[in-house]
Every structure is written in C-alpha cells, then in structure tokens.
Design an enzyme around this catalytic site. Structure first.
Site: not given
Ligand code: GLN
Length: 204
Positions: A82, A174, A176
C-alpha cells in the site's frame, strides 16, 4: 540447517507489528528498522502501509532513503504494501510526490474511490496457486502503468494491484491483516533466493 533469514519492517509509521508477526508465522526472524544500522543487518525489507508523504519525509530525516536505495539496487529484496508500494514506485499519477524510484510503475493514490475506501476482495493471484487470496484494501493505490521490466501478478477490476520486478515486490493490499501467509511466504522465497546468490547482505 541454515538459519532463518532476518527480515526488517520499516518502522517510521504504519502497521509494523502486524507485518513482524506475519513474517514470523511464515518462518522468518523479523525486526523493526528505524536506523541505517538496523537496515544493514537485514536480508530483506518490508515497507508497510501508512501515509506516503509523511514517510518520504521521515525517510530523509532518519537518513534511511539513500541506504535503502543502495541496498535494493545491490539486490536486497524489498516489498512495499500500500503506502510502501507508493514510496517505491517510479512516480505518482497527477502528483509531484517524491519517491524512491525502485520499480518502474506509476501508481495512483487512493484510487479505488470513496465508497470503496476499505474492502476485502477475493483476489486471483496465479503465482500463489488457484485458491483466491483474501485481499484487504484500505484507501489503496492502484497501478496505472507497468514498465517493460515489471511483471503484473494480480489485478482488481482491471487495475493492477500486485507487481514484481526482480527483487522488488509491491501490493496495493495488506496481506499482514489476514491469516493467509502466502504473500509473506512468497516474499521470503525472494529473500532466500537473494541469499543463495549472495545478494541479500549488506556490503557495510
Ligand atoms: N492512502 C495512503 C497514501 O496514499 C496509503 C494507505 C495505506 O497504506 N493503507 O499514502
């Protein structure tokens, strides 16, 4: 028997403890990484979810941006989940956001839209077998462009959500946060392969 590899989880912000626990369940030893000295000890690094503009600033402040880039260019496996994938991407669509530029992809932040800010999706990931993976998306980016050196490993609704180029892995979701250990095990196999080729250790 060879010892289990030591894998680091970048611990400047974000879901660190969940990754440490999941890596240990998958058979690694795991530590949190906040300093260049800790980075030098690990054979692979996970950059977890969090907030990407904050973490880019903290990476510079903690003197970690350059050492991470050097280790990864030297072959150390890196997995960004992410926010971690945003930080490792070449660029961010429609934003002048600095990144580490370690994988040739363009990502779009918060791309799955407001109504879908958080979702669990049964995702097909052929590299992990036929059983769908329970993928948790939280304000997730998608992958908008994939360079010629990059393999697209999974898509959701036609948008890339998992990629790999050599020693760099990225997931929009994610792993994890679910009990399914297969992506952590996949990353550990990248770490084992780099170790076998003598690429996972620090030159320092
Ligand atoms: N929305 C976050 C970003 O753009 C990422 C979200 C996440 O890591 N769960 O930095």
């Amino acid at each position: 028997m060879a010892t289990n590899p030591l894998v680091g989880v970048l611990a400047l912000q974000g879901d660190v403890v969940e990754h440490v626990a999941a890596l240990e369940r998958a058979g690694a030893q795991a530590i949190s990484v906040k300093t260049p000295e800790e980075l030098a000890r690990v054979a692979g690094l996970v950059i977890p979810g969090g907030e990407s503009t904050t973490v880019m600033k903290l990476l510079d402040r903690f003197g970690l941006a350059q050492p991470i880039v050097e280790r990864v260019r030297g072959g150390m496996p890196l997995w960004g989940t992410c926010m971690g994938m945003i930080v490792t991407a070449r660029d961010v669509a429609d934003m002048k956001q600095p990144t580490l530029d370690l994988i040739d992809i363009t990502v779009r932040r918060n791309a799955f839209g407001r109504q879908n800010e958080s979702a669990e999706v049964e995702l097909l990931i052929p590299a992990l077998g036929r059983k769908p993976f329970p993928a948790v998306f939280i304000r997730a980016p998608w992958i908008e462009r994939v360079g010629p050196s990059v393999e697209l490993l999974a898509s959701r609704d036609g948008h890339g959500v998992m990629v790999r180029a050599d020693n760099v892995l990225g997931t929009s979701f994610h792993p994890e946060l679910t009990g399914d250990p297969r992506v952590h095990a996949y990353f550990l196999s990248m770490v084992e392969a780099a170790r076998a080729q003598g690429k996972a250790s620090s030159a320092a």
